[in-house]
Write a protein that holds these residues in place. Structure first.
Motif, short mmCIF file in Angstrom:
data_model
loop_
_atom_site.label_atom_id
_atom_site.label_comp_id
_atom_site.label_asym_id
_atom_site.label_seq_id
_atom_site.Cartn_x
_atom_site.Cartn_y
_atom_site.Cartn_z
N GLY A 420 0.82 -1.22 0.00
CA GLY A 420 0.00 0.00 0.00
C GLY A 420 0.85 1.25 0.00
N VAL A 421 1.86 1.29 0.87
CA VAL A 421 2.75 2.47 0.92
C VAL A 421 3.48 2.64 -0.41
N ALA A 422 3.96 1.56 -0.99
CA ALA A 422 4.69 1.63 -2.25
C ALA A 422 3.81 2.17 -3.38
N VAL A 423 2.56 1.68 -3.46
CA VAL A 423 1.65 2.13 -4.52
C VAL A 423 1.28 3.60 -4.32
N VAL A 424 1.02 4.00 -3.07
CA VAL A 424 0.68 5.40 -2.80
C VAL A 424 1.84 6.32 -3.16
N LEU A 425 3.07 5.94 -2.76
CA LEU A 425 4.25 6.75 -3.07
C LEU A 425 4.48 6.83 -4.58
N ALA A 426 4.23 5.72 -5.27
CA ALA A 426 4.38 5.72 -6.74
C ALA A 426 3.35 6.64 -7.38
N ALA A 427 2.13 6.65 -6.81
CA ALA A 427 1.06 7.49 -7.36
C ALA A 427 1.38 8.98 -7.21
N THR A 428 2.12 9.34 -6.14
CA THR A 428 2.44 10.76 -5.93
C THR A 428 3.39 11.30 -7.00
N THR A 429 4.08 10.42 -7.69
CA THR A 429 5.01 10.87 -8.74
C THR A 429 4.32 10.99 -10.09
N MET A 430 3.06 10.55 -10.16
CA MET A 430 2.33 10.60 -11.43
C MET A 430 1.74 11.98 -11.65
N ASN A 431 1.19 12.17 -12.84
CA ASN A 431 0.67 13.48 -13.22
C ASN A 431 -0.85 13.53 -13.08
N GLY A 432 -1.34 14.35 -12.15
CA GLY A 432 -2.77 14.64 -12.02
C GLY A 432 -3.65 13.42 -11.91
N SER A 433 -4.65 13.34 -12.81
CA SER A 433 -5.67 12.29 -12.74
C SER A 433 -5.11 10.89 -12.97
N ASP A 434 -3.93 10.79 -13.60
CA ASP A 434 -3.34 9.46 -13.84
C ASP A 434 -3.05 8.74 -12.54
N GLY A 435 -2.80 9.49 -11.47
CA GLY A 435 -2.43 8.86 -10.21
C GLY A 435 -3.60 8.59 -9.27
N GLN A 436 -4.82 8.99 -9.64
CA GLN A 436 -5.96 8.84 -8.74
C GLN A 436 -6.29 7.38 -8.47
N ALA A 437 -6.40 6.58 -9.52
CA ALA A 437 -6.75 5.17 -9.35
C ALA A 437 -5.67 4.41 -8.57
#
Length: 842
Positions: A420-437
């Motif tokens: 969970g932590v790894a996926v959340v941290l990876a999502a923070t590096t994405m751009n805008g709506s791409d990281g929401q899911a």
């Protein structure tokens, strides 16, 4: 076995009451949401359908195809099209419809409605079948109007009164000549509708001699399809398109359903959270019930009951509990649906009249949710009990979890949490709506992981409270030991509160950070003292800027004007500004080149420059609205934001190519700065126009703050359901724990622990468990708030994390309050136990 299961339900009805309440609240939330959204949707659909009762076929203009670089525009519906429509075979009447924004002030000079719902239109002749007159007569000329009966009732206006209004221009003060009724959904939702005679409406709305739509009614016996076919033959297909009234009503109903789907989804998400929290309580309750009846179940196994029969008996109990909760939850949900509808009225919004809509789908959903959730939560405890050998159950050797099972649980929890932590941290590096899911997935994995690890976390975190508990003597020491005696039970109890506080804290962190970021954006990007705009977000007439420029004390003004153009074959909007003053009114950081706007020089925001591969000195060709082309040069590239972005071009360069120029906003700088007197002077210069807003930076921030506050309060209200369920869970756990430890409590009383000390022990245990859940929830909420903020920071350069320490302290206090309140009844029950009877208890 079936009879045994029913007897067990009746024997433990007091213990199962909290479980019934937890499931009932979840079911009530789900069914209430469905009743509310179905009722509102049905009311608007029926109201909308009534509006199409007098329209058999609507004639609407088509878009003229773009010619070369010239942009396409709508064809005109003129008098000739109207006359031809009225003469086709089967047509009884054709009415030309004209509509537009009309801001009407109440008797205090304030805008009626919220701007978006303030509309105007035309009254057809001396009698318009669309708008039956209640009193008065039809309007004639600019000095007369009709108003709807709902607005008349809300404002106290009567026939003969003078009203202030504006239609994208100067303030008018017509006299009210009549009041009419309407099925217009905007009026039902709290807006207003003003009607002029047709010629006046066309002139005011800038549609001289033309109409927005032509409504044609059929003669008796003529179907809508037949009339449409006749109109299609008589009217030019490249200029107009025809639609039956039934199709319009169906499209409107579909649009209403789609608009309600967002609200329904949001409410159901919170209902799901409430049910998710309730699932912990149900599982916890059945685990304790099964544990307390271990010998009874073992005896059933010894006399011939199979594992399946034992599991089935527990599931039958769950079915009965779920069915009772579903029935009561459905009834409560109907009440919630009615209450939410009434609540809309308290916020100033009104809804068309109509009955509460309780569909078969709502009833089936309530029963499915109530029964399935309860049975799924009870299945694992039942299965676990059935697997215990009868001899082991009778000797209680099964009581403690094995080291192997604890290691497996902790390993699984660690894996889920790490993922969970790894996926959340990876999502923070994405751009805008791409990281929401990905962020949503990571949040779910982390919450599940923390829930699995909660028994492990409970010991060190609760141990940290030991120094504080020592101050309460023996009661405090016993409370700490009781809290960690059964880590799984403590974890299940604390997790319900943890989830609610995680969401509340995360939303609070997000709202506070966004508010600070927008304040910072306004302060850093805008030097203007005031921003002037239309109340409904529509475009301003260029006259507004000219009036402001002539006002005493105004030193600089600039419009922000959107103008369509074509660049590299694609439509792109230019932002027209006053090149001489825009630098004085804004403070935008330039990354490349210089901030110069004038003639053929423009400035471009970073995103647009990156998209086209431009930099300072680059040139490109644009085709304006009229098809004329011009070569422009990029003088500089600036950092855009949510307030200001795009290709800035001087309005002097843009104006010759615009057929109907209009501004989104006007920025104003004054000699004396922002003050009440200066604002009043600007408002007066614009004729105290109800359609126009004059806002300083604080007003802009307050407007955003109101939006966030409203959203946050709604979230708090919805999540309160999860917190209430968590309270029930703590009460349930403590009550069963007191029952389970009756003999122990009796022994403590016998060796000298008085009633006050017994009460204190139970209360402190509850307090420690609740604070444990509160600390975990607040910690997770801050992490998720930070992560979501990092996602937003990719789109908002001024984003800044703000930790609401005061509110987090309130949330921790809330958790402590939950613990104290939840312990009242169990503590009183423990203190009133007869010590001799308790010592003899099995």
């Amino acid at each position: 076995m079936f009879r045994t299961a029913l007897r067990n339900v009746l024997a433990h009805k007091a213990r199962l009451l909290m479980t019934v309440l937890a499931v009932m609240l979840g079911v009530a939330f789900v069914s209430g949401t469905l009743v509310f959204t179905n009722t509102i949707s049905d009311a608007y659909q029926k109201s909308s359908a009534k509006g199409f009762d007098r329209v058999d076929v609507a004639v609407q203009p088509k878009y003229r195809d773009a010619e070369g670089d010239k942009l396409g525009e709508l064809h005109e519906l003129n008098r000739a099209v109207l006359d031809r429509s009225s003469r086709v075979p089967g047509a009884a009447q054709a009415i030309g419809v004209v509509t537009g924004f009309t801001a009407m002030a109440d008797k205090d000079g304030k805008l009626i409605g919220d701007g978006f719902q303030s509309q105007g239109g035309n009254y057809w002749g001396t009698k318009d079948p669309r708008y039956p007159l209640v009193r008065g007569h039809a309007p004639k000329g600019r000095g007369e109007i009709l108003i709807d009966s709902a607005t008349a009732e809300r404002t106290g206006y009567r026939v003969g009164d003078t009203v202030r209004l504006s239609v994208d221009g100067p303030v008018l003060t017509p006299r009210i000549t009549g009041v009419f009724t309407t099925d217009d959904g905007n009026v039902a939702a709290g807006g207003s509708l003003a009607l002029f005679d047709t010629a006046t409406a066309q002139q005011l709305f800038g549609k001289a001699g033309t109409y927005d739509q032509i409504d044609v009614t059929a003669k008796a016996g003529v179907t809508q399809a037949a009339l449409k076919a006749e109109l299609d033959k008589a009217l030019p297909k490249d200029v107009v398109e025809t639609t039956t009234g039934k199709r319009l009503a169906d499209d409107q109903a579909r649009a209403i359903t789609e608009s309600m789907s967002g609200m329904r989804t949001a409410l159901l998400v919170f209902a799901g959270i409430a049910l998710f929290v309730g699932t912990f309580i149900i599982a916890n309750t059945f685990t304790m019930l099964v544990a307390q009846r271990t010998r009874e179940l073992a005896l059933l196994r010894a006399v011939g009951a199979s594992r399946r029969q034992v599991t089935r008996s527990v599931l039958v109990e769950a079915f009965v509990v779920g069915a009772v909760a579903a029935v009561t939850g459905l009834l409560a949900g109907i009440g919630i649906g009615a209450g939410l509808r009434s609540l809309l009225g308290s916020f100033g919004a009104t809804v068309p009249d109509g009955p509460l809509v309780i569909t078969p789908g709502t009833v089936l959903t309530a029963f499915a949710v109530g029964i399935l959730v309860t049975m799924l939560a009870a299945w694992l405890p039942g299965r676990r009990a059935a697997k215990i050998p009868p001899v082991a159950a009778m000797s209680s050797v099964h009581a403690k979890a094995t080291t192997k099972s604890l290691v497996l649980r902790n390993t699984l929890g660690a894996l889920f949490s790490a993922a969970g932590v790894a996926v959340v941290l990876a999502a923070t590096t994405m751009n805008g709506s791409d990281g929401q899911a990905p962020m949503g997935l990571g949040a779910v994995l982390l919450i599940i992981g923390v829930f699995i690890l909660t028994p492990l976390l409970s010991r060190p975190l609760i141990a940290a409270a030991a120094p504080a508990l020592r101050a309460f003597g023996v009661s405090g020491k016993l409370a700490r030991q009781n809290s960690v005696r059964n880590p799984r039970r403590t974890a299940a109890t604390a997790s319900a509160l943890m989830i609610g506080l995680t969401l509340i804290t995360g939303m609070t962190v997000m709202a506070g950070s966004l508010q600070k970021s927008i304040d910072k954006m306004a302060a850093s990007a805008v030097r203007a003292d005031y921003v002037v705009s239309m109340a409904n977000g529509n475009l301003l007439s260029p006259d507004v800027e000219r009036k402001l420029k002539r006002t005493d004390g105004v030193t600089a003004t600039s419009p922000l004007r959107l103008a369509p153009s074509r660049i590299d074959g694609e439509t792109e909007y230019l932002t027209g500004v006053d090149g001489a003053t825009i630098g004085e009114l804004t403070d935008l950081e330039v990354d490349d080149g210089s901030f110069r706007v004038g003639g053929g020089q423009v400035v471009v925001d970073q995103d647009t420059a990156k998209l086209h591969g431009w930099k300072a000195g680059s040139s490109f060709t644009t085709a304006f609205e009229d098809g004329e082309k011009r070569k422009l040069t990029v003088a500089g590239v600036y950092e855009g934001n949510e307030l200001i972005r795009g290709i800035m071009i001087d309005t002097a360069t843009l104006a010759p190519h615009e057929s109907d120029p209009a501004d989104m906003q006007v920025m104003v700088k004054t000699a004396d700065g922002a003050s009440g007197a200066t604002k009043d002077r600007l408002v007066e210069a614009l004729g105290t126009n109800p359609a126009i807003k004059v806002q300083d930076k604080k007003d802009l921030s307050d407007e955003v703050a109101r939006m966030f506050t409203l959203m946050l309060n709604m979230v708090y209200g919805l999540l309160a359901m999860a917190v209430i369920i968590a309270v029930l869970g703590v009460i349930n756990t403590l009550a069963m724990s007191v029952f389970e430890r009756s003999q122990e409590i009796g022994m403590l009383r016998a060796i000298g622990l008085d009633r006050k000390g017994t009460k204190r022990m139970v209360r402190l245990e509850s307090l420690v468990i609740s604070l444990f859940g509160g600390v975990l929830g607040i910690g997770l909420g801050v992490f998720f708030g930070w992560a979501a903020g990092e996602l937003l920071a990719s789109k908002m350069a001024t984003y800044e994390l703000v930790l609401p320490w005061a509110r987090m302290a309130v949330f921790l206090l809330l958790a402590a309050t939950v613990g104290v309140l939840a312990a009242l009844w169990p503590a009183r029950r423990a203190a009133r136990l007869n010590m001799l009877a308790a010592i003899k208890a099995e």
